[in-house]
Scaffold this active site. Structure first.
Site, PDB file in Angstrom:
ATOM      1  N   SER A 143      13.380  26.952 -25.868  1.00  0.00           N
ATOM      2  CA  SER A 143      12.217  27.048 -24.979  1.00  0.00           C
ATOM      3  C   SER A 143      12.223  28.388 -24.238  1.00  0.00           C
ATOM      4  O   SER A 143      12.309  29.438 -24.867  1.00  0.00           O
ATOM      5  CB  SER A 143      12.189  25.849 -24.030  1.00  0.00           C
ATOM      6  OG  SER A 143      10.933  25.735 -23.382  1.00  0.00           O
ATOM      7  N   GLU A 236       3.906  21.365 -31.553  1.00  0.00           N
ATOM      8  CA  GLU A 236       4.189  21.958 -30.244  1.00  0.00           C
ATOM      9  C   GLU A 236       3.106  22.964 -29.840  1.00  0.00           C
ATOM     10  O   GLU A 236       2.537  23.664 -30.679  1.00  0.00           O
ATOM     11  CB  GLU A 236       5.533  22.686 -30.285  1.00  0.00           C
ATOM     12  CG  GLU A 236       6.734  21.794 -30.483  1.00  0.00           C
ATOM     13  CD  GLU A 236       8.022  22.539 -30.229  1.00  0.00           C
ATOM     14  OE1 GLU A 236       8.198  23.030 -29.096  1.00  0.00           O
ATOM     15  OE2 GLU A 236       8.839  22.642 -31.155  1.00  0.00           O
TER      16      GLU A 236
END
Length: 296
Positions: A143, A236
């Site tokens: 991330s 995502e």
């Protein structure tokens, strides 16, 4: 002037700046994480060694035998949350599976410490690990930590000291928050969103240009990057970041792999190996690490 030399000239970390207090919501979430650490939520056996590298606290997860290499892993959390303990089970599993040492630093968080404080801490640890010896050193992150890992690699490559490899797991690579997948995948990503990305970017950048290649490595010169594994879940909101970065690596002549997993949530592999797609991703990461650290 070569591209690599030009990158070394262009990539300069700006001075650190004073930040601002964390919002109540961020402070509360940090308190919850501190409580989870104290309760042993991410405890591993054996426990990691807690130490300091040039003033930066790190956890070192070691294999049972001599380490064939080092993996410097930077945790996620939108630059404002997270701690190395939360990566513990993933780091311990990777150390055991690949026979490598996994080092997870406690880098400074925004908004108290805005860009480039966290990247400075990552760079400090990277340089300290390079001084330890000749073992292959791989940089990794998930991330926002993936964004830091890519920025660190750009900085190191510009210095002529690129790592042996780079692993990006659901990486946040473009802080302009303009990718189309923020909209197309909004309904399939329960863990991240355009709104949360904009809030996190503001707390981290605090007026600094989001297009700075050391803040948004999607805009960096990628010549000189090492072999790279880019992994993402197809649904995502950061999917476009990953795909664009992989394409840019290929255009720069870098040996880059792209893994896309249907149904896998954001950073599933570092959150729990029983989550959808996590075991598949872990084996892909392990194979990538094996390829860089095993002789013959």
């Amino acid at each position: 002037m070569s591209q690599t030399a030009k990158q070394a000239t262009d990539l300069r970390l700006p001075p650190e700046r004073a930040g601002r207090p964390a919002p109540a919501e961020v402070a509360a979430r940090r308190e919850g994480m501190t409580g989870a650490v104290a309760a042993g939520t991410w405890r591993t056996t054996p426990a990691p060694e807690e130490t300091s590298l040039d003033g930066v606290r790190v956890l070192r997860f070691r294999p049972s035998g001599p380490a064939r290499g080092l993996v410097l892993h930077l945790h996620g959390g939108g630059f404002r949350l997270g701690c190395p303990e939360m990566i513990g089970p993933y780091a311990a599993a990777l150390a055991a599976r690949c026979g490598v040492e996994v080092v997870c630093p406690t880098y400074r968080l925004a908004p108290e410490h805005p860009f480039p404080a966290g990247l400075n801490d990552a760079h400090t640890v990277y340089r300290a690990l390079r001084r330890e010896g000749a073992r292959p050193l791989i940089v990794s992150g998930d991330s926002a930590g993936g964004g830091l890992a890519a920025s660190l690699t750009a900085l190191a490559a510009g210095e002529g000291a690129a790592p042996a490899g780079l692993i990006l797991l659901s990486a946040w690579l473009d802080l302009t928050v303009s990718a189309g997948s923020y909209w197309t995948n909004a309904a399939t990503d329960p863990l991240f969103s355009q709104e949360s990305a904009e809030t996190a970017a503001d707390l981290y950048l605090q007026g600094h240009a989001s297009s700075d290649p050391l803040a948004s490595p999607l805009f960096a010169t990628l010549e000189g990057f090492p072999p790279t594994l880019v992994s993402l879940g197809e649904g995502e909101v950061l999917a476009d970041d990953a795909r664009k970065f992989h394409a840019a690596l290929q255009a720069a002549g870098v040996a880059a792999q792209l893994q896309t997993v249907a149904g896998m949530e954001h950073v599933a592999v570092t959150r729990g190996l029983t989550l959808t797609g996590a075991a598949e991703t872990f084996e892909r990461v392990a194979g990538f690490v094996d390829g860089l650290t095993q002789a013959g």
